[in-house]
Scaffold this motif. Structure first.
Motif, PDB file in Angstrom:
ATOM      1  N   LEU A   1     -21.884 -84.979 -31.640  1.00 32.17           N
ATOM      2  CA  LEU A   1     -21.393 -86.316 -31.985  1.00 32.17           C
ATOM      3  C   LEU A   1     -22.283 -87.096 -32.942  1.00 32.17           C
ATOM      4  CD1 LEU A   1     -23.204 -88.670 -30.328  1.00 32.17           C
ATOM      5  CD2 LEU A   1     -21.982 -87.710 -28.392  1.00 32.17           C
ATOM      6  N   LEU A   2     -23.526 -86.658 -33.156  1.00 30.75           N
ATOM      7  CA  LEU A   2     -24.483 -87.486 -33.879  1.00 30.75           C
ATOM      8  C   LEU A   2     -24.015 -87.810 -35.303  1.00 30.75           C
ATOM      9  CD1 LEU A   2     -27.224 -88.898 -33.794  1.00 30.75           C
ATOM     10  CD2 LEU A   2     -28.277 -86.769 -34.615  1.00 30.75           C
ATOM     11  N   VAL A   3     -23.569 -86.792 -36.024  1.00 32.24           N
ATOM     12  CA  VAL A   3     -23.154 -87.021 -37.409  1.00 32.24           C
ATOM     13  C   VAL A   3     -21.981 -87.999 -37.464  1.00 32.24           C
ATOM     14  CG1 VAL A   3     -22.204 -85.952 -39.486  1.00 32.24           C
ATOM     15  CG2 VAL A   3     -24.013 -84.790 -38.200  1.00 32.24           C
ATOM     16  N   ALA A   4     -20.981 -87.785 -36.623  1.00 32.72           N
ATOM     17  CA  ALA A   4     -19.799 -88.655 -36.622  1.00 32.72           C
ATOM     18  C   ALA A   4     -20.153 -90.069 -36.190  1.00 32.72           C
ATOM     19  CB  ALA A   4     -18.729 -88.079 -35.703  1.00 32.72           C
ATOM     20  N   HIS A   5     -21.039 -90.209 -35.187  1.00 34.15           N
ATOM     21  CA  HIS A   5     -21.405 -91.535 -34.699  1.00 34.15           C
ATOM     22  C   HIS A   5     -22.129 -92.336 -35.782  1.00 34.15           C
ATOM     23  CE1 HIS A   5     -22.489 -94.675 -31.862  1.00 34.15           C
ATOM     24  NE2 HIS A   5     -23.763 -94.529 -32.201  1.00 34.15           N
TER      25      HIS A   5
ATOM     26  N   LEU B   1     -21.088 -95.889 -38.750  1.00 34.71           N
ATOM     27  CA  LEU B   1     -21.832 -97.099 -39.094  1.00 34.71           C
ATOM     28  C   LEU B   1     -21.576 -97.527 -40.537  1.00 34.71           C
ATOM     29  CD1 LEU B   1     -25.258 -96.321 -37.348  1.00 34.71           C
ATOM     30  CD2 LEU B   1     -23.393 -97.764 -36.518  1.00 34.71           C
ATOM     31  N   GLY B   2     -20.873 -96.664 -41.302  1.00 38.17           N
ATOM     32  CA  GLY B   2     -20.407 -97.086 -42.615  1.00 38.17           C
ATOM     33  C   GLY B   2     -21.090 -96.490 -43.816  1.00 38.17           C
ATOM     34  N   HIS B   3     -21.900 -95.418 -43.629  1.00 38.88           N
ATOM     35  CA  HIS B   3     -22.602 -94.846 -44.779  1.00 38.88           C
ATOM     36  C   HIS B   3     -22.300 -93.363 -44.950  1.00 38.88           C
ATOM     37  CE1 HIS B   3     -25.057 -98.437 -45.598  1.00 38.88           C
ATOM     38  NE2 HIS B   3     -25.073 -98.600 -44.279  1.00 38.88           N
ATOM     39  N   GLY B   4     -21.200 -92.895 -44.371  1.00 35.70           N
ATOM     40  CA  GLY B   4     -20.806 -91.508 -44.553  1.00 35.70           C
ATOM     41  C   GLY B   4     -21.593 -90.557 -43.670  1.00 35.70           C
ATOM     42  N   ALA B   5     -21.381 -89.238 -43.930  1.00 41.48           N
ATOM     43  CA  ALA B   5     -21.970 -88.208 -43.078  1.00 41.48           C
ATOM     44  C   ALA B   5     -23.394 -87.850 -43.467  1.00 41.48           C
ATOM     45  CB  ALA B   5     -21.096 -86.952 -43.114  1.00 41.48           C
ATOM     46  N   ALA B   6     -23.825 -88.158 -44.693  1.00 41.57           N
ATOM     47  CA  ALA B   6     -25.148 -87.741 -45.150  1.00 41.57           C
ATOM     48  C   ALA B   6     -26.291 -88.242 -44.262  1.00 41.57           C
ATOM     49  CB  ALA B   6     -25.363 -88.177 -46.595  1.00 41.57           C
ATOM     50  N   PRO B   7     -26.318 -89.529 -43.876  1.00 38.89           N
ATOM     51  CA  PRO B   7     -27.402 -89.973 -42.983  1.00 38.89           C
ATOM     52  C   PRO B   7     -27.389 -89.254 -41.636  1.00 38.89           C
ATOM     53  CG  PRO B   7     -26.319 -91.850 -44.007  1.00 38.89           C
ATOM     54  CD  PRO B   7     -25.474 -90.657 -44.307  1.00 38.89           C
ATOM     55  N   GLY B   8     -26.186 -88.916 -41.151  1.00 41.60           N
ATOM     56  CA  GLY B   8     -26.097 -88.189 -39.893  1.00 41.60           C
ATOM     57  C   GLY B   8     -26.700 -86.805 -40.003  1.00 41.60           C
ATOM     58  N   ALA B   9     -26.484 -86.133 -41.137  1.00 36.49           N
ATOM     59  CA  ALA B   9     -27.079 -84.818 -41.348  1.00 36.49           C
ATOM     60  C   ALA B   9     -28.606 -84.920 -41.390  1.00 36.49           C
ATOM     61  CB  ALA B   9     -26.552 -84.214 -42.644  1.00 36.49           C
ATOM     62  N   ILE B  10     -29.108 -85.985 -42.018  1.00 34.35           N
ATOM     63  CA  ILE B  10     -30.564 -86.205 -42.048  1.00 34.35           C
ATOM     64  C   ILE B  10     -31.093 -86.426 -40.634  1.00 34.35           C
ATOM     65  CG2 ILE B  10     -32.374 -87.785 -42.829  1.00 34.35           C
ATOM     66  CD1 ILE B  10     -30.676 -88.282 -45.330  1.00 34.35           C
ATOM     67  N   ALA B  11     -30.373 -87.224 -39.865  1.00 42.28           N
ATOM     68  CA  ALA B  11     -30.785 -87.485 -38.483  1.00 42.28           C
ATOM     69  C   ALA B  11     -30.814 -86.201 -37.661  1.00 42.28           C
ATOM     70  CB  ALA B  11     -29.845 -88.500 -37.847  1.00 42.28           C
ATOM     71  N   MET B  12     -29.820 -85.323 -37.880  1.00 40.39           N
ATOM     72  CA  MET B  12     -29.768 -84.061 -37.146  1.00 40.39           C
ATOM     73  C   MET B  12     -30.975 -83.186 -37.484  1.00 40.39           C
ATOM     74  SD  MET B  12     -27.666 -82.557 -34.967  1.00 40.39           S
ATOM     75  CE  MET B  12     -25.953 -82.940 -35.312  1.00 40.39           C
TER      76      MET B  12
ATOM     77  N   ALA C   1     -29.880 -95.030 -25.369  1.00 42.14           N
ATOM     78  CA  ALA C   1     -29.511 -96.447 -25.294  1.00 42.14           C
ATOM     79  C   ALA C   1     -29.626 -97.114 -26.661  1.00 42.14           C
ATOM     80  CB  ALA C   1     -30.401 -97.159 -24.272  1.00 42.14           C
ATOM     81  N   LEU C   2     -30.695 -96.788 -27.382  1.00 38.85           N
ATOM     82  CA  LEU C   2     -30.886 -97.353 -28.718  1.00 38.85           C
ATOM     83  C   LEU C   2     -29.803 -96.863 -29.674  1.00 38.85           C
ATOM     84  CD1 LEU C   2     -32.697 -99.026 -30.619  1.00 38.85           C
ATOM     85  CD2 LEU C   2     -34.036 -96.937 -31.025  1.00 38.85           C
ATOM     86  N   LEU C   3     -29.441 -95.597 -29.580  1.00 37.49           N
ATOM     87  CA  LEU C   3     -28.420 -95.033 -30.461  1.00 37.49           C
ATOM     88  C   LEU C   3     -27.061 -95.671 -30.224  1.00 37.49           C
ATOM     89  CD1 LEU C   3     -27.728 -92.853 -32.591  1.00 37.49           C
ATOM     90  CD2 LEU C   3     -27.258 -91.294 -30.678  1.00 37.49           C
TER      91      LEU C   3
ATOM     92  N   PRO D   1     -27.611-101.055 -34.764  1.00 36.38           N
ATOM     93  CA  PRO D   1     -26.865-101.870 -35.726  1.00 36.38           C
ATOM     94  C   PRO D   1     -26.829-101.278 -37.123  1.00 36.38           C
ATOM     95  CG  PRO D   1     -29.042-102.795 -35.410  1.00 36.38           C
ATOM     96  CD  PRO D   1     -28.946-101.621 -34.477  1.00 36.38           C
ATOM     97  N   GLY D   2     -27.700-100.301 -37.395  1.00 37.64           N
ATOM     98  CA  GLY D   2     -27.751 -99.733 -38.724  1.00 37.64           C
ATOM     99  C   GLY D   2     -28.226 -98.300 -38.701  1.00 37.64           C
ATOM    100  N   VAL D   3     -28.172 -97.665 -39.869  1.00 37.32           N
ATOM    101  CA  VAL D   3     -28.495 -96.248 -39.975  1.00 37.32           C
ATOM    102  C   VAL D   3     -29.971 -95.983 -39.666  1.00 37.32           C
ATOM    103  CG1 VAL D   3     -28.696 -94.343 -41.605  1.00 37.32           C
ATOM    104  CG2 VAL D   3     -26.633 -95.742 -41.586  1.00 37.32           C
ATOM    105  N   ALA D   4     -30.861 -96.832 -40.141  1.00 39.03           N
ATOM    106  CA  ALA D   4     -32.289 -96.594 -39.964  1.00 39.03           C
ATOM    107  C   ALA D   4     -32.666 -96.526 -38.486  1.00 39.03           C
ATOM    108  CB  ALA D   4     -33.092 -97.691 -40.658  1.00 39.03           C
TER     109      ALA D   4
END
Length: 420
Positions: free
Chosen positions: A241-245, A249-260, A299-301, A305-308
């Motif tokens: 779910l991380l990438v989709a979640h 937040l409004g910045h596409g899938a790229a930040p989710g891939a970085i987070a993964m 809980a934080l995730l 409120p934002g990608v960072a």
């Protein structure tokens, strides 16, 4: 090269390979296969689920085979089963045969790692087993970083997913040869008395004196199995779910891939250092700390409120995951001894098969509410409950016929007092 070093390298290579070629890269290959073979996304997802189910359901096999044919041949057989699954995947057109192929991959994974290796390392490195197991899990986890890159280099660059599976089949066969040459069985400890004498002389971990059946019925094992199942459930769901979640937040899938990727890096690095720390600090305290970190990260995730902040939560979660997962397995070794380490690891893997329901539940919540946040909050609560259970109820089992205190094997020092 010393024999124990050869065993360490071969076992770690096997874990790296199976991690890189199965769970962490299958989704990428499926993306290409679904497009070319006109499969439904649901059918492709079921093949992924079968991989996990086969891995968990086959977990009782390694302890049995290790007793009958030895650890080395068990791992060789695992490599051959894995090669068979890859070879079948390279020639299929029918979805049902691909289900068989992914099931073979799951069974091969279980025969290669981690149960046989934990048993080997616990016996080949009696004084530094925690550190060696930590290094082993770190190398295995790094396969999750390399796996997608391997698929990209072969299937992504050529568009030929069959070539990818063929290359993996050949590589698995080569891995089987490496295991045959480098893996060597150790002589299992015959009696509790022998273990206690060796412990007093060398400072290694004492045997609990339990049979497998007795160990499985202890409160200690049941609590650890539940805790590690919770961890695996949340980790599996988070990967799904991380990438989709984050994309929501409004910045596409790229930040989710970085987070993964950062989550994987954090988990890999933490596993590497946790093993050494467990030689000086109680693994039980590290387990509790890891669970708390994961709970806070979830809980934080959920309220990020934002990608960072979401990416920061993913990093914290990865660190907590590495701490909890590795310290939990070290506790299995400390509590039940090197003789049962492989079997106890296999039984925990069997229990954690229930983790396949994590992504299903999270997906259902997202379908109903339009967001993964409620499911993430539930996962945070489960992890916090697991931490409380570990704090209040997780104690070392009393060795049969021994006069040790409950917390003796939980202490960071490896030297134990002899039984009376």
């Amino acid at each position: 090269m010393p024999r124990n070093a050869q065993v360490m390298i071969a076992a770690s290579l096997a874990f790296f390979f199976v991690t890189a070629t199965t769970f962490t890269s299958l989704g990428y290959v499926l993306y290409i296969m679904v497009d070319q073979l006109d499969w439904s996304a649901a059918a492709a997802g079921f093949s992924f689920a079968l991989l996990g189910l086969a891995c968990g359901l086959a977990s009782p096999l390694p302890p049995y085979l290790m007793k009958t044919i030895g650890t080395r041949l068990t791992m060789v057989l695992g490599a051959l089963v894995l090669a068979g699954g890859f070879a079948m995947a390279s020639v299929i057109n029918d979805l049902n045969f691909f289900f068989v192929a992914t099931s073979l991959m799951g069974a091969g994974f279980t025969l290669l790692a981690p149960s046989p290796a934990v048993y080997l390392l616990a016996n080949w490195f009696p004084r530094t087993s925690s550190r060696m197991i930590g290094f082993y899990f770190m190398v295995g986890s790094s396969g999750g970083i390399a796996g997608p890159l391997i698929v990209s280099a072969i299937a992504g660059a050529t568009g030929d997913w069959r070539l990818h599976w063929m290359v993996m089949a050949v590589a698995a066969a080569v891995l089987g040869l490496i295991c045959f040459v480098c893996i060597r069985d150790t002589e299992a400890v015959a009696t509790t008395a022998q273990t206690q004498e060796d412990t007093e002389a060398s400072g290694t971990i004492a045997d609990s004196g339990y049979t497998v059946r007795q160990a499985l019925l202890t409160r200690t094992f049941l609590i650890l199995a539940v805790i590690l199942t919770v961890v695996q459930t949340v980790v599996t769901a988070t990967h799904s779910l991380l990438v989709a979640h984050i994309a929501n937040l409004g910045h596409g899938a790229a930040p989710g891939a970085i987070a993964m990727s950062l989550l994987a890096f954090a988990g890999t690095g933490t596993k590497g250092v946790t093993g050494a720390i467990c030689e000086r600090v109680s693994p039980r305290l590290i387990l509790i700390g890891g669970l708390v970190l994961q709970a806070l990260a979830m809980a934080l995730l959920s309220y990020a409120p934002g990608v960072a902040i979401a990416i920061a939560a993913a990093i914290v979660f990865g660190a907590g995951w590495g701490m909890a997962w590795l310290s939990g397995h070290i506790l299995l070794l400390r509590y039940f001894g090197a003789r049962l380490a492989g079997t106890m690891t296999a039984m925990v893997t069997t229990a954690s098969t229930l983790a396949v329901f994590g992504p299903i539940g999270a997906g259902r919540v997202a379908d109903v509410t339009g967001t993964y946040a409620p499911a993430i909050v539930v996962f945070s609560g489960l992890l916090l409950a697991a931490a409380i259970i570990a704090l209040l109820f997780l104690k070392a089992p009393r060795p049969l016929g021994a006069a040790q205190s409950e917390d003796t094997q939980d202490a960071p020092a490896l030297k134990l007092e002899p039984a009376e």
